[in-house]
Design a protein around this motif. Structure first.
Motif, PDB file in Angstrom:
ATOM      1  N   UNK A 186     -43.787 -40.883 -33.130  1.00  0.00           N
ATOM      2  CA  UNK A 186     -44.704 -40.126 -33.979  1.00  0.00           C
ATOM      3  C   UNK A 186     -44.180 -38.714 -34.231  1.00  0.00           C
ATOM      4  N   UNK A 187     -43.006 -38.429 -33.693  1.00  0.00           N
ATOM      5  CA  UNK A 187     -42.446 -37.079 -33.823  1.00  0.00           C
ATOM      6  C   UNK A 187     -41.668 -36.880 -35.118  1.00  0.00           C
ATOM      7  N   UNK A 188     -41.555 -37.922 -35.929  1.00  0.00           N
ATOM      8  CA  UNK A 188     -40.808 -37.803 -37.178  1.00  0.00           C
ATOM      9  C   UNK A 188     -41.548 -38.571 -38.275  1.00  0.00           C
ATOM     10  N   UNK A 189     -41.706 -37.925 -39.414  1.00  0.00           N
ATOM     11  CA  UNK A 189     -42.359 -38.585 -40.545  1.00  0.00           C
ATOM     12  C   UNK A 189     -41.323 -39.395 -41.320  1.00  0.00           C
ATOM     13  N   UNK A 190     -41.820 -40.261 -42.186  1.00  0.00           N
ATOM     14  CA  UNK A 190     -40.915 -41.048 -43.026  1.00  0.00           C
ATOM     15  C   UNK A 190     -40.049 -40.135 -43.878  1.00  0.00           C
TER      16      UNK A 190
ATOM     17  N   UNK B  88     -30.841 -51.229 -45.882  1.00  0.00           N
ATOM     18  CA  UNK B  88     -30.426 -50.291 -44.838  1.00  0.00           C
ATOM     19  C   UNK B  88     -31.502 -49.230 -44.617  1.00  0.00           C
ATOM     20  N   UNK B  89     -31.974 -48.629 -45.699  1.00  0.00           N
ATOM     21  CA  UNK B  89     -32.987 -47.580 -45.582  1.00  0.00           C
ATOM     22  C   UNK B  89     -34.270 -48.159 -44.980  1.00  0.00           C
ATOM     23  N   UNK B  90     -34.681 -49.319 -45.450  1.00  0.00           N
ATOM     24  CA  UNK B  90     -35.882 -49.956 -44.903  1.00  0.00           C
ATOM     25  C   UNK B  90     -35.724 -50.207 -43.406  1.00  0.00           C
ATOM     26  N   UNK B  91     -34.579 -50.726 -42.992  1.00  0.00           N
ATOM     27  CA  UNK B  91     -34.392 -51.049 -41.572  1.00  0.00           C
ATOM     28  C   UNK B  91     -34.434 -49.789 -40.715  1.00  0.00           C
TER      29      UNK B  91
ATOM     30  N   UNK C  85     -37.267 -49.340 -37.921  1.00  0.00           N
ATOM     31  CA  UNK C  85     -36.886 -49.141 -36.517  1.00  0.00           C
ATOM     32  C   UNK C  85     -37.665 -47.986 -35.903  1.00  0.00           C
ATOM     33  N   UNK C  86     -37.771 -46.882 -36.626  1.00  0.00           N
ATOM     34  CA  UNK C  86     -38.518 -45.727 -36.118  1.00  0.00           C
ATOM     35  C   UNK C  86     -40.005 -46.069 -36.010  1.00  0.00           C
TER      36      UNK C  86
END
Length: 129
Positions: free
Chosen positions: A107-111, A93-96, A100-101
């Motif tokens: 590019x407006x949100x980091x991991x 779930x976390x990987x998906x 997706x992002x």
């Protein structure tokens, strides 16, 4: 352990892993340690957190002493399979969500920001009707 709790723990491990990697890259020699057997391992690499999660997710069970090896293997598999599926589901779930992002080109949100947002969403009580 509820699935959302397992997801939260997976998020915590993944979030912390970014720091472990940065530390290892900044201080390669300091990021390793040698145990009593002479094995070199990454210091602070999460064995404690991961071990704790596994201990909480995997059930205790007993295998009868008279069980054959095949019966013992089946007992272990039967007891462990739900926990394995729960862990795989949480990390998948976390990987998906991360994929997706990433794949959308955002590019407006980091991991790390996305992991933090996921943790907040998973921490909220479900909204009922």
């Amino acid at each position: 352990m509820e699935q959302n709790e397992v997801v939260l723990r997976a998020i915590g491990i993944l979030t912390q892993s970014a720091e472990w990697i940065r530390t290892a890259e900044r201080h390669p020699a300091a990021a390793e340690s040698t145990d009593s057997t002479g094995t070199t391992a990454a210091r602070g690499s999460g064995e404690g957190q991961i071990g704790s999660l596994l201990a909480e997710v995997f059930p205790s069970f007993a295998v009868p002493s008279e069980a054959t090896p095949l019966e013992a293997a089946h007992a272990v598999t039967e007891a462990a399979l739900p926990a394995i599926m729960q862990l795989i589901g949480a990390f998948t779930y976390v990987y998906s969500e991360l994929a997706e992002v990433h794949d959308s080109g955002r590019t407006d949100i980091s991991s790390e920001d996305l992991l933090r947002d996921l943790a907040l969403r998973m921490s909220r009580p479900p909204q009922g009707d």
